[in-house]
Design a protein around this motif. Structure first.
Motif, PDB file in Angstrom:
ATOM      1  N   ALA A 231      30.380  74.005  -3.881  1.00  0.00           N
ATOM      2  CA  ALA A 231      29.728  75.309  -4.067  1.00  0.00           C
ATOM      3  C   ALA A 231      30.556  76.219  -4.975  1.00  0.00           C
ATOM      4  O   ALA A 231      30.010  76.995  -5.751  1.00  0.00           O
ATOM      5  CB  ALA A 231      29.506  75.980  -2.709  1.00  0.00           C
ATOM      6  N   THR A 232      31.874  76.097  -4.899  1.00  0.00           N
ATOM      7  CA  THR A 232      32.741  76.930  -5.737  1.00  0.00           C
ATOM      8  C   THR A 232      32.805  76.429  -7.175  1.00  0.00           C
ATOM      9  O   THR A 232      32.826  77.217  -8.121  1.00  0.00           O
ATOM     10  CB  THR A 232      34.195  76.936  -5.179  1.00  0.00           C
ATOM     11  OG1 THR A 232      34.128  77.133  -3.771  1.00  0.00           O
ATOM     12  CG2 THR A 232      35.031  78.020  -5.802  1.00  0.00           C
ATOM     13  N   LEU A 233      32.842  75.095  -7.334  1.00  0.00           N
ATOM     14  CA  LEU A 233      33.066  74.528  -8.666  1.00  0.00           C
ATOM     15  C   LEU A 233      31.782  74.364  -9.476  1.00  0.00           C
ATOM     16  O   LEU A 233      31.801  74.425 -10.704  1.00  0.00           O
ATOM     17  CB  LEU A 233      33.783  73.180  -8.543  1.00  0.00           C
ATOM     18  CG  LEU A 233      35.189  73.222  -7.911  1.00  0.00           C
ATOM     19  CD1 LEU A 233      35.749  71.822  -7.738  1.00  0.00           C
ATOM     20  CD2 LEU A 233      36.137  74.065  -8.757  1.00  0.00           C
ATOM     21  N   GLN A 234      30.671  74.133  -8.777  1.00  0.00           N
ATOM     22  CA  GLN A 234      29.381  73.878  -9.427  1.00  0.00           C
ATOM     23  C   GLN A 234      29.040  74.924 -10.503  1.00  0.00           C
ATOM     24  O   GLN A 234      28.714  74.555 -11.640  1.00  0.00           O
ATOM     25  CB  GLN A 234      28.273  73.821  -8.350  1.00  0.00           C
ATOM     26  CG  GLN A 234      26.942  73.290  -8.837  1.00  0.00           C
ATOM     27  CD  GLN A 234      26.976  71.787  -9.067  1.00  0.00           C
ATOM     28  OE1 GLN A 234      27.228  71.349 -10.190  1.00  0.00           O
ATOM     29  NE2 GLN A 234      26.750  71.011  -8.020  1.00  0.00           N
TER      30      GLN A 234
ATOM     31  N   GLU B  65      30.160  73.647 -16.526  1.00  0.00           N
ATOM     32  CA  GLU B  65      30.169  73.406 -17.984  1.00  0.00           C
ATOM     33  C   GLU B  65      31.570  73.542 -18.575  1.00  0.00           C
ATOM     34  O   GLU B  65      31.836  73.082 -19.674  1.00  0.00           O
ATOM     35  CB  GLU B  65      29.148  74.300 -18.711  1.00  0.00           C
ATOM     36  CG  GLU B  65      29.550  75.733 -18.951  1.00  0.00           C
ATOM     37  CD  GLU B  65      29.322  76.632 -17.717  1.00  0.00           C
ATOM     38  OE1 GLU B  65      29.563  77.831 -17.829  1.00  0.00           O
ATOM     39  OE2 GLU B  65      28.894  76.121 -16.653  1.00  0.00           O
ATOM     40  N   LYS B  66      32.492  74.147 -17.799  1.00  0.00           N
ATOM     41  CA  LYS B  66      33.863  74.271 -18.287  1.00  0.00           C
ATOM     42  C   LYS B  66      34.705  73.040 -17.933  1.00  0.00           C
ATOM     43  O   LYS B  66      35.830  72.884 -18.418  1.00  0.00           O
ATOM     44  CB  LYS B  66      34.526  75.517 -17.681  1.00  0.00           C
ATOM     45  CG  LYS B  66      33.969  76.818 -18.214  1.00  0.00           C
ATOM     46  CD  LYS B  66      34.813  77.993 -17.712  1.00  0.00           C
ATOM     47  CE  LYS B  66      34.044  79.297 -17.840  1.00  0.00           C
ATOM     48  NZ  LYS B  66      34.236  80.161 -16.655  1.00  0.00           N
ATOM     49  N   LEU B  67      34.165  72.208 -17.055  1.00  0.00           N
ATOM     50  CA  LEU B  67      34.942  71.044 -16.592  1.00  0.00           C
ATOM     51  C   LEU B  67      34.840  69.869 -17.559  1.00  0.00           C
ATOM     52  O   LEU B  67      33.849  69.735 -18.278  1.00  0.00           O
ATOM     53  CB  LEU B  67      34.435  70.597 -15.207  1.00  0.00           C
ATOM     54  CG  LEU B  67      34.620  71.602 -14.062  1.00  0.00           C
ATOM     55  CD1 LEU B  67      33.818  71.154 -12.852  1.00  0.00           C
ATOM     56  CD2 LEU B  67      36.095  71.752 -13.712  1.00  0.00           C
TER      57      LEU B  67
ATOM     58  N   LYS C  55      41.181  78.740  -8.569  1.00  0.00           N
ATOM     59  CA  LYS C  55      40.711  79.666  -7.525  1.00  0.00           C
ATOM     60  C   LYS C  55      39.924  78.945  -6.426  1.00  0.00           C
ATOM     61  O   LYS C  55      38.929  79.454  -5.960  1.00  0.00           O
ATOM     62  CB  LYS C  55      39.835  80.739  -8.168  1.00  0.00           C
ATOM     63  CG  LYS C  55      40.621  81.646  -9.115  1.00  0.00           C
ATOM     64  CD  LYS C  55      39.743  82.313 -10.142  1.00  0.00           C
ATOM     65  CE  LYS C  55      39.682  81.581 -11.407  1.00  0.00           C
ATOM     66  NZ  LYS C  55      39.134  81.603 -12.575  1.00  0.00           N
ATOM     67  N   ILE C  56      40.351  77.775  -6.044  1.00  0.00           N
ATOM     68  CA  ILE C  56      39.599  77.032  -5.029  1.00  0.00           C
ATOM     69  C   ILE C  56      39.875  77.587  -3.631  1.00  0.00           C
ATOM     70  O   ILE C  56      40.925  78.157  -3.381  1.00  0.00           O
ATOM     71  CB  ILE C  56      39.987  75.528  -5.029  1.00  0.00           C
ATOM     72  CG1 ILE C  56      41.517  75.399  -5.071  1.00  0.00           C
ATOM     73  CG2 ILE C  56      39.308  74.793  -6.138  1.00  0.00           C
ATOM     74  CD1 ILE C  56      42.039  74.162  -4.438  1.00  0.00           C
TER      75      ILE C  56
END
Ligand code: ZN
Ligand code: ZN
Length: 428
Positions: free
Chosen positions: A182-185, A189-191, A220-221
């Motif tokens: 939920a945090t990374l989704q 596009e930056k990953l 910031k996880i």
């Protein structure tokens, strides 16, 4: 004719260097014994399936780094890329759990991975480690981390950076995984491509991606330590208290992860100072699900693995390579064919009596032989020429004191025994 060279990514260990390797190995074995670990030596190759199950089919190791081959019976074999899977296989095969108690094993030997060679990384490399099987007690984790720290400290590395994390268990990890996705989704596009393809399947593995854009996103996880179940939280808290009690300084690092379900709770990695990830000296952690994954009864496990080549690099950079003296007790300078042949049996007898005896094998001049004795750092030098041989004598010179005397050849062995018993010169 083209020059014959060692295969890419392999290296020869020449005698001087070999002494360093032996010294490190001896220290490792000594510490393993002090901590109560027994050696479990497994084959250099195993059935490929062991590593597919024991390391994980989607790891880089299994996907692209294994040296696999087919034997004459059409079975796929693989040169071992690491040590843990084989220990677990042997533990199950010999029913070592059946004897009750906790199994404590260590290994030390060559491993093989088809990686791009770089500084301190080879295709055949030396690795050692320990595995404790059968106990889920956090004291096991503390013992293994302290063993590793102890080893590096005794080699003189003072600035150890012990990184520590808990990655939970199959109970509490799914909730963290969901939080992580939920945090990374939203920033997907930056990953990097690799991370994007892993985001849904195994988001934990994004946390140790080395791509700077990914690192920016994963900075910031949410912390896994906030999602741990009571069992995992207790385990981690007790471990930290134990490490404080032992006096080990550590750093909590939420980016330290393992991507497989059989890894549980504690993960750790020890780096040398601030030299970066390339100088990770050792790592791993707890794997309470691995024995079951490999077909055994559910058995908790914990271990660490360490590389020797990178350790040597770190020691070399700090001028900490172990000093190994190998001074001969006696260098025999022999002049003339008669003396050479007459004394040869005595050289062998002295060696059998435990003395390190060197002698010239090129029939060189006395001057050249004395030079060789000096270079070899011999403690005593003996000279036998034709005159001495006729008289049954040998001239013995104490190199450091510069004293010289003539003794009967028949007394030589007794002379050495007396000399090395009564002087402070270390024997080897
Ligand atoms: Zn848990
Ligand atoms: Zn990435």
């Amino acid at each position: 004719m083209p020059k014959l060279l060692a295969p890419k990514g392999t290296y020869d260990i020449l005698p001087e260097r070999a002494k360093c390797f032996r010294k490190i190995e001896a220290l490792a074995r000594q510490i393993f014994a002090e901590y109560g670990y027994g050696e479990l030596s497994t084959p250099i190759f195993e059935y490929t399936e062991l590593f597919q199950r024991g390391i994980g089919e989607t790891t880089d190791i299994v996907e692209k780094e294994m040296f696999s081959f087919t034997d004459r019976g059409e079975r796929s074999l693989t040169l071992r890329p690491e040590g843990t899977a084989s220990i677990v296989r042997a533990y199950i095969e010999h029913n070592l759990a059946g004897s009750g108690g906790v199994g404590k094993y260590y290994y030390y030997g060559p491993m093989f991975r088809c990686e791009a060679p770089q500084a301190g990384r080879y295709r055949q490399f030396l690795q050692f480690g320990v595995e404790t099987l059968g106990s889920s007690d956090p004291r096991v984790d503390a013992e293994i981390i302290s063993l590793a720290v102890n080893f590096y400290r005794r080699l003189g590395i003072a600035d150890l950076d012990v990184n520590l994390n808990s990655i939970g268990c199959p109970e509490c990890r799914p909730a963290y995984r969901a939080k992580l996705i939920a945090t990374l989704q939203p920033a997907s596009e930056k990953l990097c491509r690799n991370c994007n393809s892993r985001l849904e399947r195994n988001p934990l593995r994004l946390l140790d991606c080395k791509n700077p854009h990914c690192q920016e996103v994963t900075k910031k996880i949410p912390l896994i330590t906030e999602t741990l179940c009571p069992d995992c939280r207790d385990h981690f808290e007790v471990l930290l208290t134990l490490l404080d009690g032992i006096g080990i300084t550590y750093r909590l690092n939420p980016h330290l992860v393992r991507g497989f379900d059989y890894y549980t709770k504690t993960v750790f990695e020890i780096l040398a100072g601030d030299l970066g990830a390339q100088n990770a000296l050792c790592g791993v952690g707890r794997y309470d699900g691995l024995v079951a994954e490999c077909g055994g009864k559910p058995t908790p496990g914990m271990g660490f693995a360490a590389g020797v080549e990178r350790l040597l690099m770190v020691l070399e950079a700090r001028n900490l390579l172990p000093q190994v003296k190998g001074s001969p007790h006696l260098y025999l300078a022999l002049l003339g064919e008669k003396a050479q042949q007459a004394i040869c049996p005595q050289v062998i007898r002295l060696r059998e009596a435990g003395f390190l005896v060197e002698t010239d094998l090129l029939g060189r001049s006395l001057k050249a032989q004395m030079k060789a004795a000096n270079k070899a750092n011999a403690i005593l030098t003996g000279v036998v020429g034709e005159d001495e041989l006729t008289a049954g004598k040998i001239i013995i010179r104490q190199m450091e004191a510069g004293q010289q005397e003539s003794i009967p050849l028949t007394d030589l062995e007794q002379y050495l025994k007396d000399f090395f018993r009564t002087t402070n010169i270390s024997e080897k």
